[in-house]
Write a protein that holds these residues in place. Structure first.
Motif, PDB file in Angstrom:
ATOM      1  N   ALA A 402       0.824  -1.205   0.000  1.00 36.50           N
ATOM      2  CA  ALA A 402       0.000   0.000   0.000  1.00 36.50           C
ATOM      3  C   ALA A 402       0.861   1.259   0.000  1.00 36.50           C
ATOM      4  O   ALA A 402       0.458   2.309  -0.514  1.00 36.50           O
ATOM      5  CB  ALA A 402      -0.931  -0.001   1.218  1.00 36.50           C
ATOM      6  N   HIS A 422      -4.306  -5.034  -7.061  1.00 36.98           N
ATOM      7  CA  HIS A 422      -3.845  -4.575  -5.747  1.00 36.98           C
ATOM      8  C   HIS A 422      -5.019  -4.431  -4.803  1.00 36.98           C
ATOM      9  O   HIS A 422      -6.035  -3.819  -5.149  1.00 36.98           O
ATOM     10  CB  HIS A 422      -3.117  -3.228  -5.883  1.00 36.98           C
ATOM     11  CG  HIS A 422      -2.708  -2.640  -4.566  1.00 36.98           C
ATOM     12  ND1 HIS A 422      -2.928  -1.319  -4.236  1.00 36.98           N
ATOM     13  CD2 HIS A 422      -2.112  -3.200  -3.487  1.00 36.98           C
ATOM     14  CE1 HIS A 422      -2.466  -1.091  -3.020  1.00 36.98           C
ATOM     15  NE2 HIS A 422      -1.979  -2.218  -2.548  1.00 36.98           N
ATOM     16  N   ALA A 424      -5.896  -2.478  -1.854  1.00 43.01           N
ATOM     17  CA  ALA A 424      -5.354  -1.278  -1.235  1.00 43.01           C
ATOM     18  C   ALA A 424      -5.561  -1.226   0.274  1.00 43.01           C
ATOM     19  O   ALA A 424      -4.827  -0.545   0.978  1.00 43.01           O
ATOM     20  CB  ALA A 424      -5.965  -0.033  -1.880  1.00 43.01           C
ATOM     21  N   GLU A 455      -3.673   2.934 -11.766  1.00 39.38           N
ATOM     22  CA  GLU A 455      -4.435   3.531 -10.677  1.00 39.38           C
ATOM     23  C   GLU A 455      -5.358   4.648 -11.125  1.00 39.38           C
ATOM     24  O   GLU A 455      -6.013   5.279 -10.303  1.00 39.38           O
ATOM     25  CB  GLU A 455      -3.475   3.990  -9.585  1.00 39.38           C
ATOM     26  CG  GLU A 455      -2.738   2.796  -9.001  1.00 39.38           C
ATOM     27  CD  GLU A 455      -1.755   3.166  -7.923  1.00 39.38           C
ATOM     28  OE1 GLU A 455      -1.597   4.372  -7.640  1.00 39.38           O
ATOM     29  OE2 GLU A 455      -1.139   2.255  -7.367  1.00 39.38           O
TER      30      GLU A 455
END
Length: 466
Positions: A402, A422, A424, A455
């Motif tokens: 993260a 991912h 987060a 992202e």
């Protein structure tokens, strides 16, 4: 309904309050850093009294803020492999040996299991310094006071707070003493450890729950009638919290250390499937197992390099890393500063660097260390993939993931062409433990929100990505 989730980690103790779907309640988090005493000769220990005090402070803080009012369940994620010796009254006779401690050696004349392959398949680990069969005789030889019994850190800490604190099958599977099929202490492993069943923790039966002792119920009256579930090993909990609960999705978790793992259903009593010699296997609970590989380095690499190389603060450091190639550039490294986790035997102090020049910067050294860990994980993921028939996607998770966009991208590069996403949310271990306690492991893939590595896109549920 709210859930109090406790994370008994290596570098910190955390308590947080979750809603009925195991999502964190805003602001309901208490954290205390803990000090791991790391020595030049391979020691890696914790003070049990200080650790307990940190947990109590977290509970006090949450209670004072009113966060414990609607809690109906307590779930626990705890570090695997720890052990401490106790006297007849249950008082510690020394510090807690953590997974970082590499000092244990086999007693003279003890050659290990009769059939190492069968032993590995049965208990999921190896005849190795990281497990209790080597650690217990080593502790006995160094303890001046007779040892009455042994416990893990989770059993000791919870034993100070609860009416009883048996060892869960998840925590027991990390000792290297549990038969993963029968869920009983393995006779050969116990013989190698020189330990009798009465010297080991009682194993928690299916459906066990605990309650606070009377004195602690008075201190935290909101928890007086609340059930405490059995602890879940941190690696298993992180897989569930990442939404990686079937053979299609592997979790790569980087917190203090790092691991790559795959979870699948294997109820107690069913035959154990083949286990590659490079990988371990532990229990999530009576229904699920997790298979994988672990590394002594992870976020501790980042912490060490930032401190010792006097690297800039976060924003400037992230900008500098962005200028380094994702393969680490000219610097190649051996990231095993803390030695090998099982099955390797490299001692602490095995780290190394190559490709340094007078123009090499501290940021480039950090990038080389991080990229080298990415490559180690990629190699073991290839072995892990050999145990399933379908292509995998990978979910990155953990506090260190993260914190560093560059590291996430470096992992995606090393793990290509696999899809990489991912998770987060940094508290995946606590969330996973809560989902296990709720009996909602199959739902974890749907509940866990993951982000694409690009992202600029909105978060998507990991179940929708496959």
């Amino acid at each position: 309904m709210n859930i109090l989730a406790l994370d008994l980690g290596t570098s910190s103790v955390r308590g947080l309050v979750l809603d009925a779907d195991a999502e964190p309640r805003p602001g309901a988090l208490a954290r205390r850093k803990v000090h791991v005493d790391i020595g030049d000769r391979g020691s890696g220990t914790l003070d049990p009294a200080q650790y307990l005090a940190c947990l109590v402070e977290c509970l006090d803080e949450l209670a004072a803020a009113g966060h414990l009012r609607d809690v109906h369940l307590v779930a626990v994620s705890a570090q695997w492999h720890s052990v401490l010796p106790l006297d007849p009254a249950g008082a510690p006779l020394g510090p807690v040996l953590t997974w970082l401690d590499t000092r244990a050696m086999a007693p003279p004349g003890n050659g290990g299991p009769a059939d190492p392959d069968a032993y590995h398949r049965r208990i999921g680990g190896w005849w190795h310094r990281g497990y209790w069969p080597l650690r217990l005789p080593w502790l006995r030889a160094r303890c001046d006071t007779p040892i009455a019994r042994f416990a893990g850190l989770a059993e000791y800490v919870l034993g100070q707070l609860l009416d009883t604190a048996p060892m869960s099958v998840s925590m027991a599977s990390g000792t290297g003493l549990l038969d993963l099929r029968t869920l009983t202490w393995d006779a050969e492993a116990c013989e190698l450890a020189g330990v009798r069943p009465g010297e080991l923790p009682e194993l928690a039966p299916t459906g066990w729950s605990g309650r606070l002792r009377a004195e602690h119920a008075r201190r935290w009256p909101q928890l007086a009638d609340v059930a405490w579930s059995v602890p879940v090993g941190d690696g298993a909990a992180s897989n569930v919290g990442s939404g990686c609960v079937d053979g299609r999705r592997a979790a790569v978790t980087v917190g203090t250390s790092a691991a790559v793992r795959l979870l699948h259903r294997l109820p107690a009593g069913e035959p154990l499937p083949p286990l590659p010699e490079e990988l371990w296997r532990y229990r999530v609970d009576h229904e699920y197992v997790v298979t994988g590989a672990a590394y002594s380095s992870g976020g501790n690499l980042y912490t060490w390099a930032k401190r010792e190389l006097r690297l800039p603060e976060s924003r400037e450091l992230h900008a500098a890393l962005a200028r380094v190639p994702l393969d680490g550039g000219a610097v190649t490294a051996d990231p095993r500063l803390g030695g090998d986790r099982p099955p390797g035997f490299a001692p602490a102090g095995s780290g190394g660097l190559r490709g340094l020049s007078f123009s090499t910067t501290g940021v480039e050294i950090l990038a080389g260390l991080m990229a080298s860990l990415c490559r180690m994980v990629a190699d073991d993921l290839t072995v892990l993939e050999s145990t399933v028939e379908t292509p995998m996607e990978v979910v990155l998770g953990g506090g260190a993931m993260a914190a560093s966009a560059w590291w996430r991208s470096a992992f995606a590069t090393a793990l290509a062409p696999r899809p990489v996403r991912h998770r987060a949310e940094p508290e995946i271990g606590a969330i996973g433990a809560a989902l296990v306690a709720l009996g909602r492991v199959p739902e974890a893939g749907r509940l866990a929100m993951t982000d694409p590595l690009d992202e600029g896109h909105a978060p998507q549920r990991s179940g929708a990505a496959s």
